[in-house]
Design an enzyme around this catalytic site. Structure first.
Site, PDB file in Angstrom:
ATOM      1  N   HIS A 185       8.200  -2.056  -4.707  1.00 40.46           N
ATOM      2  CA  HIS A 185       6.908  -1.875  -5.386  1.00 40.46           C
ATOM      3  C   HIS A 185       6.526  -0.398  -5.512  1.00 40.46           C
ATOM      4  O   HIS A 185       5.711  -0.047  -6.354  1.00 40.46           O
ATOM      5  CB  HIS A 185       5.802  -2.578  -4.592  1.00 40.46           C
ATOM      6  CG  HIS A 185       5.491  -3.978  -5.035  1.00 40.46           C
ATOM      7  ND1 HIS A 185       5.359  -4.338  -6.366  1.00 40.46           N
ATOM      8  CD2 HIS A 185       5.239  -5.106  -4.315  1.00 40.46           C
ATOM      9  CE1 HIS A 185       5.054  -5.635  -6.431  1.00 40.46           C
ATOM     10  NE2 HIS A 185       4.980  -6.124  -5.211  1.00 40.46           N
ATOM     11  N   GLU A 224       8.494  -5.075  -0.886  1.00 37.56           N
ATOM     12  CA  GLU A 224       7.369  -4.122  -0.780  1.00 37.56           C
ATOM     13  C   GLU A 224       7.849  -2.699  -1.038  1.00 37.56           C
ATOM     14  O   GLU A 224       7.154  -1.914  -1.683  1.00 37.56           O
ATOM     15  CB  GLU A 224       6.695  -4.220   0.589  1.00 37.56           C
ATOM     16  CG  GLU A 224       6.229  -5.627   0.986  1.00 37.56           C
ATOM     17  CD  GLU A 224       5.414  -6.360  -0.052  1.00 37.56           C
ATOM     18  OE1 GLU A 224       4.731  -5.701  -0.855  1.00 37.56           O
ATOM     19  OE2 GLU A 224       5.481  -7.609  -0.090  1.00 37.56           O
ATOM     20  N   GLU A 275       4.822  -7.965 -10.242  1.00 32.51           N
ATOM     21  CA  GLU A 275       5.353  -8.986  -9.328  1.00 32.51           C
ATOM     22  C   GLU A 275       6.646  -9.625  -9.831  1.00 32.51           C
ATOM     23  O   GLU A 275       7.603  -9.781  -9.081  1.00 32.51           O
ATOM     24  CB  GLU A 275       4.289 -10.039  -9.014  1.00 32.51           C
ATOM     25  CG  GLU A 275       3.074  -9.492  -8.248  1.00 32.51           C
ATOM     26  CD  GLU A 275       3.424  -8.754  -6.950  1.00 32.51           C
ATOM     27  OE1 GLU A 275       4.569  -8.882  -6.472  1.00 32.51           O
ATOM     28  OE2 GLU A 275       2.546  -8.031  -6.426  1.00 32.51           O
ATOM     29  N   ASN A 295       0.835  -1.203   0.000  1.00 36.34           N
ATOM     30  CA  ASN A 295       0.000   0.000   0.000  1.00 36.34           C
ATOM     31  C   ASN A 295       0.874   1.260   0.000  1.00 36.34           C
ATOM     32  O   ASN A 295       1.841   1.342   0.737  1.00 36.34           O
ATOM     33  CB  ASN A 295      -0.880   0.025   1.242  1.00 36.34           C
ATOM     34  CG  ASN A 295      -1.489  -1.319   1.528  1.00 36.34           C
ATOM     35  OD1 ASN A 295      -2.200  -1.867   0.706  1.00 36.34           O
ATOM     36  ND2 ASN A 295      -1.162  -1.894   2.690  1.00 36.34           N
TER      37      ASN A 295
HETATM   38  N1  B3K Z   1       1.076  -7.453  -3.736  1.00 34.78           N
HETATM   39  C1  B3K Z   1       0.821  -8.280  -2.601  1.00 34.78           C
HETATM   40  C2  B3K Z   1      -0.153  -9.345  -2.961  1.00 34.78           C
HETATM   41  C3  B3K Z   1      -1.340  -9.419  -2.077  1.00 34.78           C
HETATM   42  C4  B3K Z   1      -2.446 -10.189  -2.745  1.00 34.78           C
HETATM   43  C5  B3K Z   1      -3.314 -10.870  -1.774  1.00 34.78           C
HETATM   44  N2  B3K Z   1      -4.458 -11.451  -2.381  1.00 34.78           N
HETATM   45  C6  B3K Z   1       2.058  -8.872  -2.029  1.00 34.78           C
HETATM   46  C7  B3K Z   1       3.284  -8.660  -2.829  1.00 34.78           C
HETATM   47  O1  B3K Z   1       3.516  -9.301  -3.823  1.00 34.78           O
HETATM   48  O2  B3K Z   1       4.045  -7.776  -2.525  1.00 34.78           O
HETATM   49 ZN    ZN Z   2       4.843  -8.111  -4.779  1.00 32.76          ZN
END
Ligand code: B3K
Ligand code: ZN
Length: 901
Positions: free
Chosen positions: A305, A302, A324, A269
């Protein structure tokens, strides 16, 4: 409740959303049993969208309070409401839509949307959880700027959301109110809030451009001593992205919050990462070396991302690997760079190889079986029923391999140029995998005039693991060696249903090779105008040949160095050639690989013998190859620990025509014990030489020593020596860190004698009963133990500390048993499969995402020996026939039955 009729979503059906929603204001009145959410959106019809286009908003498990447009409440007939959507017709081109709704976080056991954990509020929105918070266009290509107001009772003093904190006040009714604003437009899957009683650790750092940014890690009160490693890892990740990719943190504040109930590892997030506590909390007493490494890697993942996922996001969920695969590649490189940091060139090469080996081991254990089974899908799937089922090893780990191949083809500088171009073109957009490849291709075509990545793009649309067959011809008179590579990849999974006309085309495979003479020396190769030890062959058609001159005698090939492509290599080495490679290959990865191939042959031969009722006997040449690795003074401990690790049962199963896990387990165990007996002196030496006295450090060198020492201990224990048990008991009693404690306890409960193992287990629980992450370890150790049966697993489930509602706990016991206990799970009486079916159904009623993950344990049932295959199929059918199955589990078991190999 009836099982929902599944709806399949296809990539080819993508349509842009007819409205833009540039701004969203969300106001939350938080309360566990009824949280009210006011969502005010500025909605604009997109140019080109029909004047009659409806505004279709997704929503689930919400209670509607009111709907208004431009300040006027709509009457009940002014909108269409169903279980999954709220539809508004006849909107003006530009409108303010206000929706008030209620949800019940305390009753939310799915852990998607807004939920309560440990008395605090958390959210998880990816992929489609935002619709459980408010009605919205829950899709990644609708990007909005968010302003969030949180109001809650004083028992929730910490109130967090994305972006920057802009106001905080106390309301007349005694509640607190805060306002957050995220300056960057984002899709709703990146929305987050946290409210509760939390402690934190923080630091301020200056970014490359000189801005001060505040970094914080939040966790339960009392756990503040366990967040130092996480915060340090965050600082390292921030620095690394600046130096390797020129990417800076774009916010003034970046927060990580640990939560004990979480479906996955963590969530990126914007500015407010929410993490499974298992990937945040660590200290020497409670976390293992693997935990420390995992925390650094997931924190990196994270954080990375923020650019690859958040600044540039996915157009639709078929493009999941866009963020990903790329972000896994980035976290793998981050970990490798951290491991090699400060080492000389040779040590750094070995450290990087260790990381590569660990990643390839994981890929082969999880992704290769997936790619050969009923859930096989391209890294960019063509269809899904439930997107939550596509957070797979294929999308993530194979996706990372596909990025890595582009890195290999372009080189470090070329890849960086491609990344720069990707951000130049797409910053702030929701894009596709094709857009990424196009940015890389713009560099590749400059580097390689006349070539492009059109063949390479097939990695995105075809499933299955290609097999590359290698033949080698040596012409002694001409002193020439000819290498032929031939590729094949028959249809898998859903591809098999495409009909006989469906033809898979060849891949673009970067294939790194070296040649060794019969003394194990590297032969110089003339390739593309240079003389090299390793030649990168680019296979782009079904079959191609390369010749190498000045090769006097028939060489030994070292193939797929560094695992340059996610393929299976077919080459008929003799055992002697493998032993030579295992002793001398200059490429550490290929050297490891040769030893693994020898061990694989050995274990498969033992499993055959077991099935045929013959006595088991280990091959002397194999034992000698292992002795050579164990005692090679030039190899560091971390590398030796990998080189000597026997291939996992999952990897071995892929090599069996009919999979027989109990036979494999017996064969592997026999070999572990036999090595312990025949190399007892050497293992004992390794055990003594690799102690790590003094203060604990999770750094790669001491961690590598512990890995080797504990591997030695497990062999000595498996061999059944009294003296070994004394060493294990002593290590358990005196261990100064969790790695050594767990290793000793594991050896003891698997191979130990007498009362000590059981007493230690009891004492371990008593000591750590208030630490949930350690209690998970306690369950996991027992769930995977050799003597654990279904009966033991059921007894463990009655332990007061067990609950299916906490995913970490379910994973520790149920998943460990079903996935990592070959003997217990695959008992020929089928009791393991009946247990699995029961637990899948029990979990499905609570948390479909987790249930569907467990459901996948039987994916490859049709490749098992008939005695196991039949009860497996029956268990799958039993689950499928259950009324009220979630879409998640329904998709998995249906595909398992329908697309069986
Ligand atoms: N982007 C999240 C994935 C969460 C999905 C849950 N249904 C985790 C990650 O790859 O960083
Ligand atoms: Zn991820």
């Amino acid at each position: 409740m009836r099982t929902e009729t599944p709806v399949t979503v296809y990539r080819k059906d993508y349509q842009p959303y007819p409205y833009d929603i540039p701004e969203v204001a969300l106001a939350f009145d938080l309360a566990p049993d009824a949280t009210e959410v006011r969502c005010t959106m500025h909605v604009q019809r997109r140019p080109g969208a029909g004047a009659d286009a409806a505004l279709i908003l997704d929503g689930e498990e919400l209670e509607l309070v009111s709907v208004g447009v431009n300040g006027k409440a709509l009457p009940a007939g002014g909108y269409e409401l169903s279980a999954h959507s709220l539809v508004l017709h006849g909107l003006p081109d530009d409108a303010t839509v206000e929706i008030v709704s209620r949800c019940k976080p305390s009753a939310n056991s799915t852990l998607m949307g807004l939920y309560v954990s440990g008395g605090n509020f958390f959210t998880q929105c990816e992929a489609e959880g935002f619709r459980r918070i408010t009605w919205f266009a829950d899709r990644p290509d609708v990007m909005s700027r968010y302003r969030v107001t949180l109001r809650a009772e004083p028992q929730y003093p910490v109130l967090l959301s994305n972006g920057n904190l802009i106001a905080t006040r106390q309301l007349p009714d005694g509640r607190n109110e805060v306002e957050w604003e995220d300056p960057f437009p984002k899709p709703c899957y990146l929305f987050a809030l946290v409210a509760g009683n939390l402690t934190h650790r923080e630091t301020t750092v200056k970014t490359a451009s000189g801005r001060d940014v505040l970094l914080q890690v939040y966790s339960d009160p009392g756990s503040e001593t366990k967040t130092e490693w996480a915060l340090d890892s965050l600082v390292r990740a921030l620095r690394w992205d600046e130096s390797r990719f020129g990417l800076e943190l774009d916010l003034d504040r970046f927060m990580i919050v640990a939560v004990h109930d979480f479906n996955m590892g963590a969530m990126e997030n914007k500015g407010l990462n929410i993490f499974n506590a298992a990937y945040v909390l660590a200290d020497a007493d409670t976390a293992t070396d693997a935990n420390y490494e995992g925390i650094e890697s997931v924190i990196g993942h994270e954080y990375f991302h923020n650019w690859t996922g958040n600044r540039v996001t996915c157009r639709d969920w078929f493009q999941l690997s866009l963020k990903e695969g790329l972000t896994v590649f980035r976290d793998q490189e981050f970990s490798a760079d951290m491991m090699a940091h400060g080492m000389d060139a040779a040590a750094a090469a070995s450290a990087r190889a260790v990381k590569r080996i660990d990643d390839v081991v994981a890929l082969r254990a999880a992704q290769f079986p997936e790619d050969a089974g009923p859930m096989a899908h391209p890294i960019r799937p063509e269809s899904y029923q439930e997107i939550g089922n596509f957070y797979t090893a294929t999308v993530y780990e194979k996706g990372a391999e596909v990025i890595r191949m582009q890195h290999t083809l372009l080189g470090e500088d070329g890849f960086r140029a491609g990344m720069d171009e990707y951000f130049r073109r797409h910053d702030g957009q929701a894009v596709t995998c094709d857009d990424f490849v196009a940015a890389m291709e713009s560099v590749y075509v400059r580097q390689h005039p006349g070539r492009d990545l059109s063949v390479f793009r097939r990695w995105y649309r075809q499933a299955g693991t290609p097999r590359v067959t290698v033949t080698l011809e040596h012409d002694a008179a001409a002193r020439r060696c000819t290498v032929t590579l031939t590729q094949a990849c028959p249809p898998v999974g859903v591809e098999k249903k495409a009909g006989p006309d469906y033809v898979k085309a060849p891949y673009h495979i970067p294939f790194a090779i070296g040649l060794l003479d019969r003394n194990g020396r590297a032969l110089p190769l003339r390739h593309e105008g240079a003389v090299v030890d390793t030649a990168l062959l680019e296979l782009t058609t079904q079959s191609q040949q390369w010749t190498f001159d000045d090769i006097a005698e028939a060489p030994v090939p070292s193939l797929l160095r560094d695992f340059s492509a996610p393929v299976i290599v077919d080459y008929d080495w003799s055992d002697e050639e493998l032993a030579l490679l295992s002793a001398h290959d200059g490429n550490p990865f290929a050297r490891w690989e040769a030893g693994q191939e020898l061990a694989t042959r050995q274990i498969l031969a033992l499993a055959d013998a077991r099935q045929a009722g013959r006595t088991l006997q280990a091959d002397t040449a194999f034992i000698e190859a292992w002795r050579a690795l164990l005692t090679d003074p030039k190899l560091d401990a971390a590398f030796r620990a990998r080189a000597l690790a026997l291939p996992s049962e999952k990897t071995l199963a892929e090599r069996m025509r009919l999979v027989d896990p109990p036979a494999l387990a017996v064969a592997r165990d026999f070999l572990r014990a036999e090595l312990g007996r025949q190399l007892e002196a050497e293992f004992r030496q390794a055990f003594d030489d690799n102690q790590t006295p003094g203060a604990y450090s999770p750094a790669p060198v001491p961690a590598g020593r512990r890995a080797l020492k504990n591997l030695a201990l497990s062999h000595l224990m498996a061999a059944g020596e009294q003296e070994a048990q004394r060493l294990a008991e002593q290590q358990y009693a005196t261990a100064g860190n969790m790695t050594d404690s767990m290793a000793a306890l594991s050896s003891l409960i698997n191979y130990g004698q007498g009362e000590f193992p059981q007493e230690a287990l009891t004492a371990f629980y008593a000591r750590w009963s208030d630490n949930p992450l350690v209690v998970d370890k306690w369950f996991a150790l027992q769930a995977a133990a050799r003597s654990t049966t279904v009966q033991t697993a059921r007894e463990l489930m009655t332990h007061p500390a067990f609950t299916l509602r906490n995913p970490n706990r379910a994973r520790a016991l149920i998943f460990q048993f079903c996935l990592n206990n070959a003997r217990g799970m695959h008992h020929p009486d089928g009791s393991g499969y009946a247990f699995w079916a029961e637990q899948v159904l029990a979990l499905d009623a609570l948390n479909p995402e987790i249930a569907a993950r467990l459901a996948r344990a039987l994916d490859n049932w049709s490749r098992f020996v008939p005695t196991l295959r039949i009860p497996m199929q029956a268990a799958l059918q039993q689950v499928r026939q259950h009324e009220g199955l979630s879409r998640n589990v329904h998709e998995i078991v249906s595909k398992a039955l329908e697309f069986a190999a």
